[in-house]
Structure formats: C-alpha cells, structure tokens
Design a protein around this motif. Sequence first.
Motif, PDB file in Angstrom:
ATOM      1  N   GLY A  63      45.150  59.806  60.090  1.00 28.81           N
ATOM      2  CA  GLY A  63      44.103  60.810  60.300  1.00 28.81           C
ATOM      3  C   GLY A  63      44.637  62.152  60.749  1.00 28.81           C
ATOM      4  N   ASP A  64      43.740  62.973  61.268  1.00 27.93           N
ATOM      5  CA  ASP A  64      44.080  64.207  61.982  1.00 27.93           C
ATOM      6  C   ASP A  64      44.575  65.360  61.121  1.00 27.93           C
ATOM      7  N   ASP A  65      44.475  65.227  59.780  1.00 27.39           N
ATOM      8  CA  ASP A  65      44.950  66.356  58.958  1.00 27.39           C
ATOM      9  C   ASP A  65      43.994  67.548  59.008  1.00 27.39           C
ATOM     10  N   TYR A  66      42.705  67.249  59.117  1.00 26.75           N
ATOM     11  CA  TYR A  66      41.679  68.301  59.115  1.00 26.75           C
ATOM     12  C   TYR A  66      41.772  69.222  57.905  1.00 26.75           C
TER      13      TYR A  66
ATOM     14  N   LEU B 245      55.090  67.775  63.779  1.00 23.85           N
ATOM     15  CA  LEU B 245      54.540  67.779  65.146  1.00 23.85           C
ATOM     16  C   LEU B 245      53.455  68.835  65.281  1.00 23.85           C
ATOM     17  N   ASP B 246      53.741  69.993  64.707  1.00 25.04           N
ATOM     18  CA  ASP B 246      52.791  71.098  64.784  1.00 25.04           C
ATOM     19  C   ASP B 246      51.494  70.756  64.055  1.00 25.04           C
ATOM     20  N   ARG B 247      51.600  70.063  62.946  1.00 24.13           N
ATOM     21  CA  ARG B 247      50.397  69.670  62.202  1.00 24.13           C
ATOM     22  C   ARG B 247      49.541  68.699  63.019  1.00 24.13           C
ATOM     23  N   TYR B 248      50.203  67.828  63.792  1.00 22.74           N
ATOM     24  CA  TYR B 248      49.451  66.910  64.655  1.00 22.74           C
ATOM     25  C   TYR B 248      48.814  67.668  65.824  1.00 22.74           C
ATOM     26  N   ARG B 249      49.600  68.567  66.380  1.00 17.72           N
ATOM     27  CA  ARG B 249      49.179  69.239  67.616  1.00 17.72           C
ATOM     28  C   ARG B 249      48.035  70.218  67.384  1.00 17.72           C
ATOM     29  N   LEU B 250      48.076  70.921  66.276  1.00 19.54           N
ATOM     30  CA  LEU B 250      47.131  72.023  66.089  1.00 19.54           C
ATOM     31  C   LEU B 250      46.498  71.986  64.701  1.00 19.54           C
ATOM     32  N   PRO B 251      45.310  71.391  64.612  1.00 18.48           N
ATOM     33  CA  PRO B 251      44.619  71.380  63.321  1.00 18.48           C
ATOM     34  C   PRO B 251      44.345  72.809  62.839  1.00 18.48           C
TER      35      PRO B 251
ATOM     36  N   GLY C 272      53.443  63.291  62.223  1.00 21.02           N
ATOM     37  CA  GLY C 272      53.791  63.980  63.474  1.00 21.02           C
ATOM     38  C   GLY C 272      53.517  63.079  64.672  1.00 21.02           C
ATOM     39  N   LEU C 273      52.371  62.404  64.649  1.00 20.12           N
ATOM     40  CA  LEU C 273      52.049  61.484  65.741  1.00 20.12           C
ATOM     41  C   LEU C 273      53.056  60.326  65.774  1.00 20.12           C
ATOM     42  N   GLY C 274      53.440  59.842  64.593  1.00 23.17           N
ATOM     43  CA  GLY C 274      54.457  58.789  64.508  1.00 23.17           C
ATOM     44  C   GLY C 274      55.781  59.227  65.143  1.00 23.17           C
ATOM     45  N   LEU C 275      56.129  60.476  64.907  1.00 15.82           N
ATOM     46  CA  LEU C 275      57.356  61.021  65.526  1.00 15.82           C
ATOM     47  C   LEU C 275      57.213  61.063  67.047  1.00 15.82           C
ATOM     48  N   LEU C 276      56.066  61.553  67.501  1.00 15.02           N
ATOM     49  CA  LEU C 276      55.817  61.656  68.946  1.00 15.02           C
ATOM     50  C   LEU C 276      55.903  60.297  69.624  1.00 15.02           C
ATOM     51  N   LYS C 277      55.380  59.294  68.938  1.00 16.82           N
ATOM     52  CA  LYS C 277      55.369  57.947  69.502  1.00 16.82           C
ATOM     53  C   LYS C 277      56.711  57.247  69.340  1.00 16.82           C
ATOM     54  N   GLY C 278      57.633  57.873  68.595  1.00 14.80           N
ATOM     55  CA  GLY C 278      58.943  57.254  68.372  1.00 14.80           C
ATOM     56  C   GLY C 278      58.918  56.150  67.324  1.00 14.80           C
TER      57      GLY C 278
ATOM     58  N   HIS D  88      42.227  60.483  72.015  1.00  8.33           N
ATOM     59  CA  HIS D  88      42.346  61.551  71.013  1.00  8.33           C
ATOM     60  C   HIS D  88      43.411  62.574  71.352  1.00  8.33           C
ATOM     61  N   PHE D  89      43.861  62.560  72.578  1.00  8.57           N
ATOM     62  CA  PHE D  89      45.043  63.369  72.921  1.00  8.57           C
ATOM     63  C   PHE D  89      45.802  62.630  73.997  1.00  8.57           C
ATOM     64  N   ARG D  90      47.064  63.020  74.194  1.00  8.07           N
ATOM     65  CA  ARG D  90      47.915  62.287  75.119  1.00  8.07           C
ATOM     66  C   ARG D  90      47.926  62.991  76.479  1.00  8.07           C
ATOM     67  N   SER D  91      48.092  62.238  77.518  1.00  9.51           N
ATOM     68  CA  SER D  91      48.094  62.817  78.871  1.00  9.51           C
ATOM     69  C   SER D  91      49.100  63.952  78.986  1.00  9.51           C
ATOM     70  N   GLU D  92      50.221  63.832  78.275  1.00  8.94           N
ATOM     71  CA  GLU D  92      51.272  64.835  78.424  1.00  8.94           C
ATOM     72  C   GLU D  92      51.044  66.066  77.538  1.00  8.94           C
ATOM     73  N   ASP D  93      50.008  66.040  76.693  1.00 10.73           N
ATOM     74  CA  ASP D  93      49.738  67.225  75.872  1.00 10.73           C
ATOM     75  C   ASP D  93      49.340  68.399  76.776  1.00 10.73           C
ATOM     76  N   THR D  94      49.788  69.597  76.411  1.00  9.56           N
ATOM     77  CA  THR D  94      49.474  70.740  77.284  1.00  9.56           C
ATOM     78  C   THR D  94      48.004  71.123  77.105  1.00  9.56           C
ATOM     79  N   PRO D  95      47.345  71.480  78.208  1.00 12.01           N
ATOM     80  CA  PRO D  95      45.914  71.824  78.131  1.00 12.01           C
ATOM     81  C   PRO D  95      45.626  72.966  77.161  1.00 12.01           C
ATOM     82  N   TYR D  96      46.599  73.844  76.983  1.00 15.30           N
ATOM     83  CA  TYR D  96      46.433  74.959  76.041  1.00 15.30           C
ATOM     84  C   TYR D  96      46.156  74.417  74.639  1.00 15.30           C
ATOM     85  N   TYR D  97      46.919  73.410  74.245  1.00 17.52           N
ATOM     86  CA  TYR D  97      46.736  72.821  72.917  1.00 17.52           C
ATOM     87  C   TYR D  97      45.550  71.856  72.872  1.00 17.52           C
ATOM     88  N   VAL D  98      45.293  71.166  73.963  1.00 17.00           N
ATOM     89  CA  VAL D  98      44.146  70.246  74.001  1.00 17.00           C
ATOM     90  C   VAL D  98      42.851  71.035  73.763  1.00 17.00           C
TER      91      VAL D  98
END
Lengths: 328, 328
Positions: free
Chosen positions: A268-271, A192-198, A172-178, A53-63
């Motif tokens: 998913g993930d639009d919330y 990206l912001d929409r993916y990162r922060l519901p 946004g997730l598609g962009l992150l994954k390339g 549900h989140f990526r290892s490289e995501d910052t804990p602040y956003y997680v």
Amino acid sequence: MKMDEFSRIKRYFAPLSSTELGSLGLRDDAAILPVNDSSHLVVSSDALVQGVHFRSEDTPYYVARKALRTNLSDLAAMGSQPVAYTLTLIIGREQQNKTCDWLEKFAAGLACDQDEFKISLIGGDSVTSPGPTTISITIFGKPNPSGSIFRSNAKVGDEIFVSGTIGDAALGLGLLKGEITLDTKEHADHLLDRYRLPRPRTALGKALGGVASAAMDVSDGLLQDLGHICAESNVGAVVEWRDIPISESANLLLNENDNVIELILNGGDDYEIVFTASPSSRQKVMEASDRSNTPVTRIGHINSGVSVSVIDGSGRAMELGSKGYRHA
Amino acid sequence: MKMDEFSRIKRYFAPLSSTELGSLGLRDDAAILPVNDSSHLVVSSDALVQGVHFRSEDTPYYVARKALRTNLSDLAAMGSQPVAYTLTLIIGREQQNKTCDWLEKFAAGLACDQDEFKISLIGGDSVTSPGPTTISITIFGKPNPSGSIFRSNAKVGDEIFVSGTIGDAALGLGLLKGEITLDTKEHADHLLDRYRLPRPRTALGKALGGVASAAMDVSDGLLQDLGHICAESNVGAVVEWRDIPISESANLLLNENDNVIELILNGGDDYEIVFTASPSSRQKVMEASDRSNTPVTRIGHINSGVSVSVIDGSGRAMELGSKGYRHA
C-alpha cells in the motif's frame, strides 16, 4: 470475531448513511454533501494511528504531512480541489512529556503542506490519551467542475491507467523494517521517501474530471484498490504485469528477488491514482497527464469478469497471493 | 512541558487557521465555512477517548450517543441546526476481541440519535489501535437563519442566562466514581443519567438566533466556559450563586456537603448553554425558552471587569478553587 474495515463499514455503518446527503453508501473516497440547491462540498476523513499507520520514531514533521496528504489523496481521487480541513489530534502517552517540541514540529509540517496545497485549518479538537498518538483529519474540497469521479462507473472495455510508479512505498517500508536491503543509497532513499511522504495527485485528479470513468487512490495496494473499483462497478479487470510502471529503484530489487512482485502489486501507501477511461478518451487522458505534469500509464482493461487478474508477458494469468479480488 | 488544551490550540494551531474560511481563530464552538457566495456550513469536531472522556465499562450504546451529543451541543451553542456527520472510529485493543457485539450496540446508539436529531452519517474512517477506543466526529450544520451566535460578542450590561440545571453531570460522575453517595435511588439515577446522556440544547440554540449576544455550551464547567465568553468578548462577569439553577437531586447533596458547590460551578459535562443577551432582549429570551420548551434562568450580568466572580446572597464574592478565570 474480528472483522476487516470494509466488512465493518458495510455491516454497521452503511445502514446509517444517507444517499440524499451524498454519503455514496460509504463506498467511495469521499462524500459529496449538498449545501444548497447549487453547491456541494466534498468531505473525506482519514486517521493515522501511531504504531499502525506511522512508526513511533517517525518525525512529527513528516507524520503531520502524511496525515494531511492521505486525506488530500482521497479528494484527488474524486477529482476535487482541497479547500480546508479540521484536525482532531489525540496526543498519546509518549508525546505528552515532550509536547512542546513534538507539537512545534508537527505544526511546522502542517504549515508546509498548507502552503503547498493551498489549504487552511478551520477547526478540530485536541485531547490527550493514555494510548498511541492518533491524528484524525476531515478534509473539505470543491467538487470537480466537470463532474466528480466515482468508483462505481467503470465500464466493460474501459482502459485502466495508473499515475506515477507503483510499489515504491511498500518497498520503502520493507527497507525501514529491514525486511529488504538495497545497497545503493540513492535508490534506497528514493523508496524511503516514497513511503515517508505521499504525493497526492491533486492536479491530475482535477484534470481527470469529465475524462476518467472511475478512480480511486492506491492506498491499500494496486490490486485491492482496483478491486474496489471493480466491485463498485460490477466488472472485472485484467492488468498486464509488464505495463505496470515501476521505478528504477524498485526494478533493482525486482531483479534480485521475485517476492518483490507481490509487494508491488499488493503493498500500500503509494497514493497514486488508479483510474479507468473509455478507449475513445485516450487522447484526453494524455492531455490530462500533460496538463497536470503527472506521468500516467495504461496498465490493462476492464472486462465483464468477476475478478482482477494479472497476466504475464505471454498472456498467462500470474499466480498471486491472497489479496486477489473476486466479487459475487 | 505539559500544556493545557487551550494553550496548545492558541500556540500551535491558531496560526494555521484561516479567518477567511471561517475558523474564528479556533476560539469558538464551531467554524463557519463559506461554500459559495451565499452559503455557509457550520463545522465542529469533538473526540472522546476511552478512559478520559468515557469509562471502559460504559455501554457502547451510550458511548455512541454521548459522542454524537457532545458534537450536537457545539452546534447548538452556535445556534446551528445539525444536518450530517462523519465518524472516525478508532477501535481499541479491548474492543477488538468483541468487535461485532460492541459495534452492534455502538451503531444502535448512533441510529437512535440520528432519528432523534434528524441527522445522518456521510463518511469517516474505521481503524484499529493498540490503545483505547477513540471516537472522533465532525458534525455539519446549517447556520442559524437569524445569524450565528459567537462567544465574542457579549457586551457590558448584558444579562447572563443558562439553560436547564447546572452541576448534575459532575455529581453523577462523582457518584459513579464513589466519591459521593446519595441514598435516594431516584435522585442518584437522575444525576447518573445526566452524566451518561447529554441533552444538547438544539431547539434553544435555534431559537436564540438574533436574541443571544454570545453563547457557549457548558462542557468544561460553568465558570470556565463563561470565562471563555468573557475572554473572547473582553469583558468580566458576575454570577449570583443563589440564582444558579440546581436540580432537586443536586440540592440534596448540597445540603449535606459544602464541597458540592465547587463541583457545581467547576464540574463539566452538563452540555447546557450559557449565553448572554441585552437587558432589552429579556422578553425575547423568555419567548425563545418557551418556543424551544427549554427552561432558562438569569444568573448574572456582564461587567467591564477582567474576571468571572460568583457572589453569595449578601453580595460578597465567594472564595472558589483554582478554576477561576481572569483575562489580561
């Protein structure tokens, strides 16, 4: 045999649940636990697993904020106002050697959203694990004073609405994954912001009490989640593709690539909140939108069918991937 | 830097907690959430991680029951009667290829203890993870009608009591790990059973409302957990070794091996209740023990010191390992 989440819950856990204690058969966004004759507490749980549900490289602040916000979104879909939460933090192997730094940022994320949503931590557990970091939150809210909003009450003829714009998070997730590219930085950042922060639609959920006939948050994809409303309400739905609210950023991608349609409808993930209301309540829906300062768009209607279909500008059903919903 | 659980909670999470919402500073067994002017809900969360809190080879039937019972034990220590729980099940890699079989036994374990403790499932989440299976439960209870029992209210001069027998579960784990051997099957089985299946002292907790001044469940070890009561109450404690209730099975091991003393005092997983009460309440303690059909033994007293010490038959402080508690 592998089973999906909904089959697991239906087969193994629903038989353990108590209607009397407000479990709603484990088929809604939250439970409504009676505390005494006159009081109920809305209760929902949601977990995020690193690597899933989140990526290892995501910052804990956003997680941290995402973990809280996915839970807040469940309450919003019930029309409930959040009050407090418990946090069970399972600290994974990768984080154990940098616990202080990781926890400091994680706690700062929680603090930020506690302020924004006026909630507080009341308990939980904190353990370590040889596996991925996992965040399990249980959130508590007050029931909507005008009545909770369930998935199961959509009626034939109701109109279907959705808040905000749909598809941004999946793109946004598609962009992150390339998997997708978008040259304009401003638009890429938006997705990206929409993916990162519901943005849980807490204010809209509150305003929809007594107005919406059914509601659910869009976490698994618009069609799948609308399908859950239909399944619980024993109805079908028709969605008009051209009416689905799409951001300028998503539109840029849509113009370049037809496959983006699938991501918008099934990502998913639009919330956001997808909800239904009687046609006679249209004015009240718009007032709720105004009052909560949340854009709301009518995207279709409920029919007596057994599936969710999407029609194009000429009224023809669009051919879509495997996520289409059909109930028995 | 690695930190222990208590340091993590104190440093990062306690500042996020709300006294007004009954978090008790995250320093007690549960939170007491106000729901309206006259009602509160007791809330506790506890997670079990495969490979940390249970072994991969443990049967899911017992894992489920242990997960529920560690949570039930937290409520018991607050004097609360359980009502309902949410379950967030994180299905790990090993279980994903045998999900149906595993879940069936897991659900059967939950069903068994739901009946025994008169509780029901009301919600949760179910996700998969590439790591170990993890069970995160949040449990809800009614506050004790005679008043909740906190860790922070032990007074100098109070007597210290403990339910059941101490050390069995740690010795059972020692047997499982092959660190200890015991030839008599009957006794070995007793110890293994104590490790496998905690007996939350729900009835005793209920009976201790208005009687115990402070209480906590023994999950991390008698001395460490009594140390938490002392830290929260700002007192010290003296425990008499010869008064600690020890099962016949544990005694067999004790006669063979002096190191067993450490395991008894500092081993975890007993899920008994250690509590304090004023000497004037001794009769009421015994009545609570009778009413709940739970053996209770006086093991020492609270003093104005800053540590927990254990004295031997001649009144000398025993030399113990590193788990000794000392507050500032």
